[in-house]
Design a protein around this motif. Structure first.
Motif, short mmCIF file in Angstrom:
data_model
loop_
_atom_site.label_atom_id
_atom_site.label_comp_id
_atom_site.label_asym_id
_atom_site.label_seq_id
_atom_site.Cartn_x
_atom_site.Cartn_y
_atom_site.Cartn_z
N ALA A 1 0.81 -1.50 -0.14
CA ALA A 1 -0.05 0.36 -0.08
C ALA A 1 0.86 0.85 0.00
O ALA A 1 0.99 2.26 -0.27
N ALA A 2 1.87 1.45 0.41
CA ALA A 2 2.46 2.52 0.54
C ALA A 2 3.61 2.79 -0.73
O ALA A 2 3.54 4.13 -1.07
N GLY A 3 3.59 1.83 -1.82
CA GLY A 3 3.87 2.07 -3.13
C GLY A 3 2.63 2.54 -3.82
O GLY A 3 2.66 3.42 -4.69
N LEU A 4 1.07 1.97 -3.71
CA LEU A 4 0.37 2.32 -4.37
C LEU A 4 0.07 3.73 -4.00
O LEU A 4 -0.80 4.46 -4.65
N THR B 1 6.67 14.26 -6.38
CA THR B 1 7.45 13.66 -7.67
C THR B 1 8.42 13.02 -7.39
O THR B 1 8.37 12.13 -7.04
N HIS B 2 9.00 13.91 -5.94
CA HIS B 2 10.51 13.23 -5.07
C HIS B 2 10.08 12.45 -4.48
O HIS B 2 10.45 10.94 -4.63
N LEU B 3 8.26 12.04 -3.76
CA LEU B 3 8.14 10.83 -2.82
C LEU B 3 7.41 9.76 -4.02
O LEU B 3 8.35 8.34 -3.31
N VAL B 4 7.57 10.36 -5.27
CA VAL B 4 7.16 8.67 -5.42
C VAL B 4 8.33 7.86 -6.42
O VAL B 4 7.82 7.42 -6.76
#
Length: 333
Positions: free
Chosen positions: A210-213, A277-280
């Protein structure tokens, strides 16, 4: 007794009986009047209770709002995706940020041609079409509920309501489509996985959970909710001013107001877009929370990094809002 006395007594008795009959009739009429009033009151109360308990019919414009959102989102993703690709490249790569929007677009073209400039179009189309559709439908339902609760508002109260409705209607759409936004951003940087959209979502869920989604959901909400709140507030105000001038078609007024509102709202929310954007794009084992990531970005690249890619994003948002609200005005009215 004398005959005259008997006749007089009979007449008095008859008059007394007539008076009693008249009084009884008056009492009966009074009772009937009260009964009819009670029945009428009960009927009105029943009708009011029935009308308040029965659900309102579905609004006729709900389908038109959904269609307008789907059409606007699909066209926007196909026509304006290169601006998003350039914006994302500039935010992540310092060299691209120094080169500027046109040089970055030229470099992307040299790397992969048109396919590179339109990278991520499929997830972008799903995200925009679904997101704008939900936004238009939610906005209509919220406006209808607000009118029922508060009536027709004007002035500062109307502006505050538009601000709240714009932000509130965007919240659900931003949360629902966050996983699609993650795939879109990575595809714009050449990091898209193989297979279709559902296969990529399943792969992302297996790898990062879920952290990635929902990577970057905080900055996404910090970007989209204020953006939509400010944008709707300015849109309604500018539309009203353009109508006051007279002679401007409604579709043109909606498109112009949408473009102007998008420009102001985009600049105000650009830092949140950069942070998202940087977090993704951060590796899973090095992904920070929003505030530590912001602090690290400021230390490494300075405050100017928060507005990198703003020209490309302003161009895209301005054109997209003009198209979306022009379509909305033409379809919904």
């Amino acid at each position: 007794r004398r005959p005259g006395a008997r006749v007089e007594a009979t007449a008095v008795c008859a008059r007394s009986q007539d008076g009693q009959i008249t009084m009884r009739r008056q009492h009966l009429l009074g009772h009937l009047s009260l009964l009819s009033l009670a029945l009428a009151a009960n009927g009105e109360a029943a009708a009011a209770l029935s009308s308040s308990s029965s659900p309102p019919p579905p609004p006729a414009d709900r389908g038109r709002r959904a269609f307008a959102g789907l059409l606007a989102g699909t066209l926007s993703s196909v026509l304006f995706q290169p601006f998003d690709v350039v914006n994302t490249r500039m935010q992540v790569a310092p060299a691209a940020a120094r080169a500027g929007m046109l040089r970055t677009a030229s470099a992307v073209w040299r790397e992969g041609g048109a396919a590179a400039l339109w990278a991520g179009t499929v997830p972008s189309a799903v995200r925009l079409a679904g997101g704008i559709m939900l936004y238009f439908v939610f906005l209509g339902e919220a406006e209808r509920a607000a009118r029922a609760a508060f009536g027709e508002l004007r002035g500062a109260a109307k502006g505050a309501l538009d601000f709240a409705l714009g932000g509130g209607s965007r919240t659900a759409a931003a949360f629902i489509f966050c996983p699609i936004t993650v795939l879109k951003t990575r595809a714009e940087l050449g990091g898209g996985g193989g297979g279709g959209l559902l296969a990529q979502l399943a792969s992302l869920a297996r790898r990062e959970g879920a952290a990635g989604l929902w990577a970057g959901i905080g900055p996404s909400l910090a970007r989209d909710v204020p953006y939509s709140a400010v944008s709707l507030l300015l849109l309604r105000y500018l539309q009203q001013r353009l109508r006051a001038l007279g002679g401007i078609p409604e579709v043109v007024a909606a498109a112009a107001a949408g473009a102007a509102a998008a420009t102001c709202a985009t600049v105000a929310t650009q830092p949140a877009d950069v942070l998202r954007t940087h977090l993704v794009m951060a590796p899973q084992d090095k992904r920070l929370a929003a505030l530590p990531a912001l602090s690290a970005l400021l230390r490494q690249r300075g405050a100017g990094a928060l507005f990198v890619g703003s020209k490309a994003r302003v161009c895209r948002r301005m054109l997209m809002q003009a198209l979306s609200w022009g379509i909305f005005q033409a379809v919904v009215g």
